[in-house]
Design a protein around this motif. Structure first.
Motif, PDB file in Angstrom:
ATOM      1  N   LEU A  24      -5.801   4.237 -29.032  1.00 57.26           N
ATOM      2  CA  LEU A  24      -6.552   3.111 -28.480  1.00 57.26           C
ATOM      3  C   LEU A  24      -8.045   3.329 -28.748  1.00 57.26           C
ATOM      4  O   LEU A  24      -8.729   3.993 -27.976  1.00 57.26           O
ATOM      5  CB  LEU A  24      -6.305   2.975 -26.972  1.00 57.26           C
ATOM      6  CG  LEU A  24      -4.850   2.769 -26.528  1.00 57.26           C
ATOM      7  CD1 LEU A  24      -4.736   2.856 -25.015  1.00 57.26           C
ATOM      8  CD2 LEU A  24      -4.325   1.436 -27.035  1.00 57.26           C
ATOM      9  N   PRO A  25      -8.559   2.794 -29.852  1.00 50.95           N
ATOM     10  CA  PRO A  25      -9.963   3.017 -30.212  1.00 50.95           C
ATOM     11  C   PRO A  25     -10.958   2.663 -29.102  1.00 50.95           C
ATOM     12  O   PRO A  25     -11.940   3.380 -28.902  1.00 50.95           O
ATOM     13  CB  PRO A  25     -10.171   2.136 -31.440  1.00 50.95           C
ATOM     14  CG  PRO A  25      -8.812   1.967 -32.033  1.00 50.95           C
ATOM     15  CD  PRO A  25      -7.865   1.990 -30.865  1.00 50.95           C
ATOM     16  N   ASP A  26     -10.702   1.594 -28.350  1.00 53.76           N
ATOM     17  CA  ASP A  26     -11.632   1.225 -27.276  1.00 53.76           C
ATOM     18  C   ASP A  26     -11.634   2.258 -26.153  1.00 53.76           C
ATOM     19  O   ASP A  26     -12.659   2.478 -25.496  1.00 53.76           O
ATOM     20  CB  ASP A  26     -11.313  -0.160 -26.717  1.00 53.76           C
ATOM     21  CG  ASP A  26     -11.704  -1.267 -27.686  1.00 53.76           C
ATOM     22  OD1 ASP A  26     -12.355  -0.979 -28.724  1.00 53.76           O
ATOM     23  OD2 ASP A  26     -11.356  -2.435 -27.419  1.00 53.76           O
ATOM     24  N   ASP A 145      -4.082  -5.908 -29.503  1.00 50.32           N
ATOM     25  CA  ASP A 145      -4.607  -6.653 -30.647  1.00 50.32           C
ATOM     26  C   ASP A 145      -4.308  -5.865 -31.923  1.00 50.32           C
ATOM     27  O   ASP A 145      -3.497  -4.940 -31.898  1.00 50.32           O
ATOM     28  CB  ASP A 145      -6.114  -6.930 -30.470  1.00 50.32           C
ATOM     29  CG  ASP A 145      -6.948  -5.663 -30.327  1.00 50.32           C
ATOM     30  OD1 ASP A 145      -6.535  -4.585 -30.827  1.00 50.32           O
ATOM     31  OD2 ASP A 145      -8.032  -5.734 -29.719  1.00 50.32           O
ATOM     32  N   GLU A 146      -4.972  -6.215 -33.004  1.00 50.02           N
ATOM     33  CA  GLU A 146      -4.672  -5.551 -34.286  1.00 50.02           C
ATOM     34  C   GLU A 146      -5.019  -4.051 -34.277  1.00 50.02           C
ATOM     35  O   GLU A 146      -4.442  -3.288 -35.048  1.00 50.02           O
ATOM     36  CB  GLU A 146      -5.362  -6.260 -35.463  1.00 50.02           C
ATOM     37  CG  GLU A 146      -6.892  -6.257 -35.447  1.00 50.02           C
ATOM     38  CD  GLU A 146      -7.516  -7.300 -34.530  1.00 50.02           C
ATOM     39  OE1 GLU A 146      -8.725  -7.183 -34.271  1.00 50.02           O
ATOM     40  OE2 GLU A 146      -6.811  -8.216 -34.051  1.00 50.02           O
ATOM     41  N   ASP A 151      -1.150  -3.283 -24.338  1.00 49.51           N
ATOM     42  CA  ASP A 151      -2.089  -3.767 -23.337  1.00 49.51           C
ATOM     43  C   ASP A 151      -2.558  -2.563 -22.528  1.00 49.51           C
ATOM     44  O   ASP A 151      -1.780  -1.611 -22.307  1.00 49.51           O
ATOM     45  CB  ASP A 151      -1.393  -4.737 -22.362  1.00 49.51           C
ATOM     46  CG  ASP A 151      -0.973  -6.052 -23.005  1.00 49.51           C
ATOM     47  OD1 ASP A 151      -1.535  -6.418 -24.060  1.00 49.51           O
ATOM     48  OD2 ASP A 151      -0.083  -6.710 -22.438  1.00 49.51           O
ATOM     49  N   PHE A 152      -3.791  -2.600 -22.054  1.00 49.20           N
ATOM     50  CA  PHE A 152      -4.300  -1.522 -21.210  1.00 49.20           C
ATOM     51  C   PHE A 152      -5.396  -2.058 -20.313  1.00 49.20           C
ATOM     52  O   PHE A 152      -5.948  -3.136 -20.550  1.00 49.20           O
ATOM     53  CB  PHE A 152      -4.808  -0.335 -22.052  1.00 49.20           C
ATOM     54  CG  PHE A 152      -5.947  -0.665 -22.979  1.00 49.20           C
ATOM     55  CD1 PHE A 152      -7.269  -0.433 -22.617  1.00 49.20           C
ATOM     56  CD2 PHE A 152      -5.708  -1.203 -24.244  1.00 49.20           C
ATOM     57  CE1 PHE A 152      -8.315  -0.736 -23.475  1.00 49.20           C
ATOM     58  CE2 PHE A 152      -6.746  -1.510 -25.113  1.00 49.20           C
ATOM     59  CZ  PHE A 152      -8.058  -1.276 -24.727  1.00 49.20           C
ATOM     60  N   SER A 153      -5.684  -1.308 -19.261  1.00 48.23           N
ATOM     61  CA  SER A 153      -6.756  -1.673 -18.331  1.00 48.23           C
ATOM     62  C   SER A 153      -7.631  -0.466 -18.064  1.00 48.23           C
ATOM     63  O   SER A 153      -7.121   0.651 -17.893  1.00 48.23           O
ATOM     64  CB  SER A 153      -6.183  -2.151 -16.994  1.00 48.23           C
ATOM     65  OG  SER A 153      -5.464  -3.347 -17.161  1.00 48.23           O
TER      66      SER A 153
END
Length: 160
Positions: A24-26, A145-146, A151-153
């Motif tokens: 998860l890059p973000d 997304d791509e 999904d994550f929070s």
């Protein structure tokens, strides 16, 4: 302030075979933004899961191994000693693994959690967050997304 920072699945899975289960890059960006310039406390296996020490952070590694001495890191043999050597007037981050989170959740002031909205097979887990002790103060949902397969929070818990 002592903050636990982690990414955990709905079943509290953290990783398997000393590696993350997801990419998860973000989450990586958030982790870097929050921990840069600070002391980070971790177990030896967590440290060894990195390709190299994380830039712009002071690494405090907890291990029972004698003569363990990675370059530019502080090595101690207990969580108590790790906290002792960290500056008292600065934020300190516990970054894993499962055993270190388990030992430190009772003394932590805050939890910065990326909750991955799925369940995974794992061998390392984040401790259960007791809502009688911890209050969800902030939450920000991110849809897959791509670049993110799940999904994550981003969740911030504060001790009540």
């Amino acid at each position: 302030m002592i903050t636990l920072i982690a990414a955990a699945a709905e079943n509290n899975a953290l990783g398997k075979n000393n590696d993350l289960i997801w990419h998860l890059p973000d989450d990586f960006k958030r982790f870097k933004a929050i921990t840069s310039g600070h002391y980070i406390i971790m177990g030896r296996k967590t440290f060894e899961s990195f390709p190299k020490p994380l830039p712009n952070r002071t690494h405090v590694i907890i291990t029972r191994q004698k003569n363990y001495n990675p370059e530019n890191c502080i090595v101690v043999n207990s969580l108590e000693k790790a906290i002792e050597i960290c500056p008292k007037d600065e934020d300190v981050f516990v970054i894993g693994g499962g055993e270190i989170y388990q030992q430190s959740i009772a003394i932590a002031d805050k939890i910065e959690l990326t909750r991955v909205h799925s369940t995974f097979e794992a061998d390392t887990f984040f401790p259960e967050i007791d809502t009688a002790i911890w209050e969800l103060a902030q939450e920000e949902f991110h849809a897959k997304d791509e670049k993110h397969l799940f999904d994550f929070s981003f969740q911030t818990y504060l001790k009540k």
